[in-house]
Design a protein around this motif. Sequence first.
Motif, PDB file in Angstrom:
ATOM      1  N   MET A  22       0.816  -1.213   0.000  1.00 32.43           N
ATOM      2  CA  MET A  22       0.000   0.000   0.000  1.00 32.43           C
ATOM      3  C   MET A  22       0.857   1.274   0.000  1.00 32.43           C
ATOM      4  N   THR A  23       2.132   1.158  -0.279  1.00 34.67           N
ATOM      5  CA  THR A  23       3.056   2.289  -0.246  1.00 34.67           C
ATOM      6  C   THR A  23       2.657   3.367  -1.257  1.00 34.67           C
ATOM      7  N   ALA A  24       2.750   4.616  -0.814  1.00 36.90           N
ATOM      8  CA  ALA A  24       2.492   5.746  -1.699  1.00 36.90           C
ATOM      9  C   ALA A  24       3.532   5.772  -2.818  1.00 36.90           C
ATOM     10  N   ALA A  25       3.173   6.364  -3.935  1.00 35.97           N
ATOM     11  CA  ALA A  25       4.048   6.392  -5.110  1.00 35.97           C
ATOM     12  C   ALA A  25       5.406   7.023  -4.801  1.00 35.97           C
ATOM     13  N   ILE A  26       5.428   8.113  -4.057  1.00 37.46           N
ATOM     14  CA  ILE A  26       6.700   8.793  -3.756  1.00 37.46           C
ATOM     15  C   ILE A  26       7.592   7.906  -2.882  1.00 37.46           C
ATOM     16  N   ASP A  27       6.996   7.178  -1.938  1.00 37.47           N
ATOM     17  CA  ASP A  27       7.776   6.276  -1.093  1.00 37.47           C
ATOM     18  C   ASP A  27       8.343   5.114  -1.902  1.00 37.47           C
ATOM     19  N   PHE A  28       7.548   4.608  -2.817  1.00 38.43           N
ATOM     20  CA  PHE A  28       8.032   3.533  -3.680  1.00 38.43           C
ATOM     21  C   PHE A  28       9.176   4.023  -4.561  1.00 38.43           C
ATOM     22  N   GLU A  29       9.044   5.245  -5.074  1.00 37.08           N
ATOM     23  CA  GLU A  29      10.097   5.812  -5.915  1.00 37.08           C
ATOM     24  C   GLU A  29      11.403   5.969  -5.131  1.00 37.08           C
TER      25      GLU A  29
END
Length: 107
Positions: free
Chosen positions: A74-81
Amino acid sequence: MPRTIRSRNLDLIRWLDCGHKHTAKKLDAITNTNYLSKMATGEMEISDRKARSIEKTLDFPVGWLDRDNVALIMTAAIDFELHRLLVDYPEDAKAGLVKFLIAGPKQ
């Protein structure tokens, strides 16, 4: 017995690894099908020794069962990046960044 991070992760492995029977076959030297089900549903505790054996057998890093891998989905896109960018950095650079982030902003 309540669900734990370990039990949720083991359940996640079952679903990502083509189901219960397939996972049970991979782990047959560690546990049987019935106990695997009980561990994954939280009915049976996953000991430290059992967790490390599962990780080793599946070629996962030590401690994988102890981190909240379900939350990572469920990680936010910025955290995944950020994660994607950091993966290839050397360990000492990662450790330095962690220290910097823990120290927080200077006032």
